[in-house]
Design an enzyme around this catalytic site. Structure first.
Site, PDB file in Angstrom:
ATOM      1  N   SER A  70       0.779  -1.238   0.000  1.00  0.00           N
ATOM      2  CA  SER A  70       0.000   0.000   0.000  1.00  0.00           C
ATOM      3  C   SER A  70       0.805   1.280   0.000  1.00  0.00           C
ATOM      4  O   SER A  70       0.225   2.366  -0.096  1.00  0.00           O
ATOM      5  CB  SER A  70      -0.958   0.016   1.185  1.00  0.00           C
ATOM      6  OG  SER A  70      -2.002  -0.889   0.927  1.00  0.00           O
ATOM      7  N   PHE A 128      -9.314 -12.310   0.962  1.00  0.00           N
ATOM      8  CA  PHE A 128      -8.239 -12.913   1.761  1.00  0.00           C
ATOM      9  C   PHE A 128      -8.694 -13.328   3.148  1.00  0.00           C
ATOM     10  O   PHE A 128      -7.896 -13.393   4.085  1.00  0.00           O
ATOM     11  CB  PHE A 128      -7.049 -11.961   1.831  1.00  0.00           C
ATOM     12  CG  PHE A 128      -6.488 -11.605   0.488  1.00  0.00           C
ATOM     13  CD1 PHE A 128      -6.380 -10.288   0.090  1.00  0.00           C
ATOM     14  CD2 PHE A 128      -6.087 -12.590  -0.403  1.00  0.00           C
ATOM     15  CE1 PHE A 128      -5.875  -9.959  -1.157  1.00  0.00           C
ATOM     16  CE2 PHE A 128      -5.584 -12.278  -1.654  1.00  0.00           C
ATOM     17  CZ  PHE A 128      -5.473 -10.955  -2.032  1.00  0.00           C
ATOM     18  N   SER A 168      -9.875   1.206   2.815  1.00  0.00           N
ATOM     19  CA  SER A 168     -10.375   0.306   1.782  1.00  0.00           C
ATOM     20  C   SER A 168      -9.502   0.379   0.537  1.00  0.00           C
ATOM     21  O   SER A 168      -9.339   1.467  -0.056  1.00  0.00           O
ATOM     22  CB  SER A 168     -11.808   0.673   1.400  1.00  0.00           C
ATOM     23  OG  SER A 168     -12.230  -0.101   0.295  1.00  0.00           O
ATOM     24  N   ARG A 293       0.232   8.687   5.577  1.00  0.00           N
ATOM     25  CA  ARG A 293       0.008   8.475   6.999  1.00  0.00           C
ATOM     26  C   ARG A 293       0.914   9.415   7.803  1.00  0.00           C
ATOM     27  O   ARG A 293       2.050   9.709   7.395  1.00  0.00           O
ATOM     28  CB  ARG A 293       0.355   7.035   7.402  1.00  0.00           C
ATOM     29  CG  ARG A 293      -0.617   5.985   6.906  1.00  0.00           C
ATOM     30  CD  ARG A 293      -0.230   4.623   7.456  1.00  0.00           C
ATOM     31  NE  ARG A 293      -1.003   3.522   6.889  1.00  0.00           N
ATOM     32  CZ  ARG A 293      -2.213   3.168   7.278  1.00  0.00           C
ATOM     33  NH1 ARG A 293      -2.824   3.848   8.232  1.00  0.00           N
ATOM     34  NH2 ARG A 293      -2.846   2.155   6.710  1.00  0.00           N
ATOM     35  N   THR A 307       2.631   2.611   5.242  1.00  0.00           N
ATOM     36  CA  THR A 307       3.004   1.231   5.534  1.00  0.00           C
ATOM     37  C   THR A 307       2.465   0.355   4.410  1.00  0.00           C
ATOM     38  O   THR A 307       1.592   0.782   3.635  1.00  0.00           O
ATOM     39  CB  THR A 307       2.383   0.786   6.872  1.00  0.00           C
ATOM     40  OG1 THR A 307       1.065   1.329   6.973  1.00  0.00           O
ATOM     41  CG2 THR A 307       3.199   1.291   8.043  1.00  0.00           C
ATOM     42  N   GLY A 308       3.025  -0.843   4.314  1.00  0.00           N
ATOM     43  CA  GLY A 308       2.590  -1.750   3.253  1.00  0.00           C
ATOM     44  C   GLY A 308       2.517  -3.171   3.762  1.00  0.00           C
ATOM     45  O   GLY A 308       3.357  -3.598   4.567  1.00  0.00           O
ATOM     46  N   SER A 334       4.485 -11.842   5.978  1.00  0.00           N
ATOM     47  CA  SER A 334       3.228 -11.099   6.187  1.00  0.00           C
ATOM     48  C   SER A 334       2.243 -12.042   6.883  1.00  0.00           C
ATOM     49  O   SER A 334       2.561 -13.197   7.150  1.00  0.00           O
ATOM     50  CB  SER A 334       2.662 -10.647   4.837  1.00  0.00           C
ATOM     51  OG  SER A 334       2.278 -11.799   4.084  1.00  0.00           O
ATOM     52  N   ASN A 335       1.046 -11.488   7.168  1.00  0.00           N
ATOM     53  CA  ASN A 335       0.057 -12.236   7.963  1.00  0.00           C
ATOM     54  C   ASN A 335       0.637 -12.675   9.302  1.00  0.00           C
ATOM     55  O   ASN A 335       0.351 -13.783   9.793  1.00  0.00           O
ATOM     56  CB  ASN A 335      -0.477 -13.450   7.186  1.00  0.00           C
ATOM     57  CG  ASN A 335      -1.785 -13.960   7.775  1.00  0.00           C
ATOM     58  OD1 ASN A 335      -2.602 -13.179   8.282  1.00  0.00           O
ATOM     59  ND2 ASN A 335      -1.969 -15.274   7.746  1.00  0.00           N
TER      60      ASN A 335
HETATM   61  C1  LIG Z   1      -3.694  -1.515   6.332  1.00  0.00           C
HETATM   62  C2  LIG Z   1      -2.693  -2.547   5.825  1.00  0.00           C
HETATM   63  C3  LIG Z   1      -1.949  -3.213   6.974  1.00  0.00           C
HETATM   64  S1  LIG Z   1      -3.575  -3.761   4.834  1.00  0.00           S
HETATM   65  C4  LIG Z   1      -3.559  -2.764   3.415  1.00  0.00           C
HETATM   66  C5  LIG Z   1      -2.989  -3.328   2.140  1.00  0.00           C
HETATM   67  N1  LIG Z   1      -2.834  -4.716   2.028  1.00  0.00           N
HETATM   68  C6  LIG Z   1      -3.898  -5.507   1.811  1.00  0.00           C
HETATM   69  O1  LIG Z   1      -5.030  -5.100   1.782  1.00  0.00           O
HETATM   70  C7  LIG Z   1      -3.572  -6.997   1.680  1.00  0.00           C
HETATM   71  C8  LIG Z   1      -4.340  -7.734   2.696  1.00  0.00           C
HETATM   72  C9  LIG Z   1      -4.000  -9.193   2.667  1.00  0.00           C
HETATM   73  C10 LIG Z   1      -2.590  -9.425   3.077  1.00  0.00           C
HETATM   74  C11 LIG Z   1      -2.456 -10.769   3.743  1.00  0.00           C
HETATM   75  N2  LIG Z   1      -3.362 -10.906   4.875  1.00  0.00           N
HETATM   76  C12 LIG Z   1      -4.305 -11.856   4.913  1.00  0.00           C
HETATM   77  O2  LIG Z   1      -4.488 -12.650   4.027  1.00  0.00           O
HETATM   78  C13 LIG Z   1      -5.161 -11.864   6.141  1.00  0.00           C
HETATM   79  N3  LIG Z   1      -6.179 -12.944   6.077  1.00  0.00           N
HETATM   80  C14 LIG Z   1      -1.028 -10.892   4.239  1.00  0.00           C
HETATM   81  O3  LIG Z   1      -0.791 -10.468   5.386  1.00  0.00           O
HETATM   82  O4  LIG Z   1      -0.182 -11.318   3.455  1.00  0.00           O
HETATM   83  C15 LIG Z   1      -1.742  -2.610   2.498  1.00  0.00           C
HETATM   84  O5  LIG Z   1      -0.647  -2.727   2.114  1.00  0.00           O
HETATM   85  N4  LIG Z   1      -2.326  -1.982   3.553  1.00  0.00           N
HETATM   86  C16 LIG Z   1      -1.699  -1.959   4.822  1.00  0.00           C
HETATM   87  C17 LIG Z   1      -1.280  -0.532   5.175  1.00  0.00           C
HETATM   88  O6  LIG Z   1      -1.780   0.397   4.533  1.00  0.00           O
HETATM   89  O7  LIG Z   1      -0.481  -0.450   6.113  1.00  0.00           O
END
Ligand SMILES: CC1(C)S[C@@H]2[C@H](NC(=O)CCCC[C@H](NC(=O)C[NH3+])C(=O)[O-])C(=O)N2[C@H]1C(=O)[O-]
Length: 357
Positions: A70, A128, A168, A293, A307-308, A334-335
């Site tokens: 992101s 996801f 979103s 941010r 952040t990403g 991640s996750n």
């Molecule tokens: C708000 C966050 C943290 S999430 C948002 C975006 N990433 C996503 O929307 C991917 C979500 C799925 C990633 C996955 N997670 C799952 O599958 C969970 N079931 C993983 O961790 O690999 C990003 O990048 N942003 C971060 C941001 O802006 O910091």
């Protein structure tokens, strides 16, 4: 009278021992590797821990490219704010003026979209819900922007336009559609011509829908939902589920250059940077502007960036108010909520000179 320019020269010296300790903690918490780079008034400091490839066991390094997730949203916001500077876009106009019929509520403005206040449901919440199977189902897929928006519109909106902050990805898919409609070019072309080439970001790419990271890169490993299950190599994917919301590839050096240039006033006018810095509270330490941010640190310093989180890669990339000190940190997993939370400690080490536990 204008506020005095922030004196970031007064920032405490970065705590490199503390930063190295945070990276070691990240590897202990499940990240195969972690890297960080600080650019501080021209002085470069780097740190690394662990590996970038679980097969070859190669050491991870700050030359490794990775998926920035992101943080791509900041690239998309910069392009759109340059279009505002060029009088081709009005932040307070309805999205419907530029993309007629796309969204079901004409009250949704461009500003609502860029500040995550549109109420558009985030389709990745469903996509996801099951991390590994959800990822495997889309890792080689190619979506159109319109398909992604349609996925969102299948679900109720989270709030009335402007009524609340609700993060979103759908918002920055709409941002990508705005970029392509207003310029007649792909977002990749616009990132290249407006950001990558002018700043000489030679390790930054937008290769969608290709699945490979070009050149030397870190492998990224998705942590499964089931505790103890083996990590999944998530390096190769189209990232078509994100595109203008999350598909850029870069390095710690290039991201430091990018946010330093942004906060240093070299990518938009002062007026549009001020628009990016109109904050909506997210929690006690975080605010969201327009694709940007603000994080307020324990030492009273505020830092600006994004952040990403994309399968296999967590990134923090922030700079000081004047853009003279920047930090980017990457963990190649991640996750993993513990890793993501621990990464906030890199900001404390880089900007507050503090050791975090
Ligand atoms: C708000 C966050 C943290 S999430 C948002 C975006 N990433 C996503 O929307 C991917 C979500 C799925 C990633 C996955 N997670 C799952 O599958 C969970 N079931 C993983 O961790 O690999 C990003 O990048 N942003 C971060 C941001 O802006 O910091």
């Amino acid at each position: 009278a204008p506020l005095p320019a922030p004196n970031t020269a007064a920032l405490p010296a970065p705590d490199m021992a503390g930063l190295r300790a945070v990276l070691r903690t990240l590897t202990a918490q499940g990240a195969p590797g972690a890297i960080a780079r600080i650019d501080d008034h021209g002085t470069v400091r780097t740190a690394a821990a662990g590996i970038d490839d679980r097969t070859t066991r190669r050491a991870i390094g700050n030359a490794d490219r990775f998926r920035i997730g992101s943080i791509t949203k900041s690239f998309s916001a910069v392009v759109l704010l340059q279009l505002v500077d060029a009088h081709k876009l009005n932040l307070d106009a309805s999205v419907d003026r530029y993309l007629p019929g796309l969204l079901p509520d004409k009250r949704i403005t461009v500003r609502h979209v860029l500040s995550h206040r549109s109420g558009l449901y985030d389709y990745t919440n469903s996509m996801f819900a099951s991390s590994v199977s959800g990822f495997e189902a889309v890792r080689n897929k190619v979506f159109t922007y319109r398909q992604l928006v349609q996925l969102s519109l299948r679900r109720p909106r989270t709030n009335a336009p402007g009524a609340a902050y609700s993060y979103s990805n759908t918002n920055f898919v709409v941002a990508g559609m705005l970029i392509e409609k207003l310029t007649g070019h792909s977002v990749g072309t616009e990132y290249r011509d407006r950001i990558i080439k002018p700043l000489k970001l030679r390790d930054t790419f937008y290769v969608h829908p290709a699945t490979k990271i070009p050149g030397r890169y870190a492998h990224g490993y998705l942590t499964p939902d089931r505790a103890g299950a083996p990590l999944v190599d998530a390096t190769d994917q189209t990232v078509s589920w994100a595109q203008s919301a999350g598909a850029v590839i870069s390095t710690t050096r290039d991201l430091n250059t990018f946010f330093s240039a942004l906060l240093g006033g070299r990518l938009t006018s002062a007026a549009q940077l001020a628009q990016m810095e109109r904050w909506t509270p997210v929690n006690s330490t975080t605010r969201y502007g327009l694709g940007l941010r603000r994080r307020d640190l324990s030492c009273g310093v505020s830092v600006y960036g994004h952040t990403g989180a994309v399968q296999g890669f967590y990134t923090y990339s922030f700079t000081s108010k004047d853009g003279r000190r920047s930090l980017t940190a990457l963990a190649n997993t991640s996750n993993n909520g513990r890793v993501l939370n621990t990464m906030a400690g890199t900001l404390e080490s880089a900007f507050c000179g503090k050791r975090t536990k």
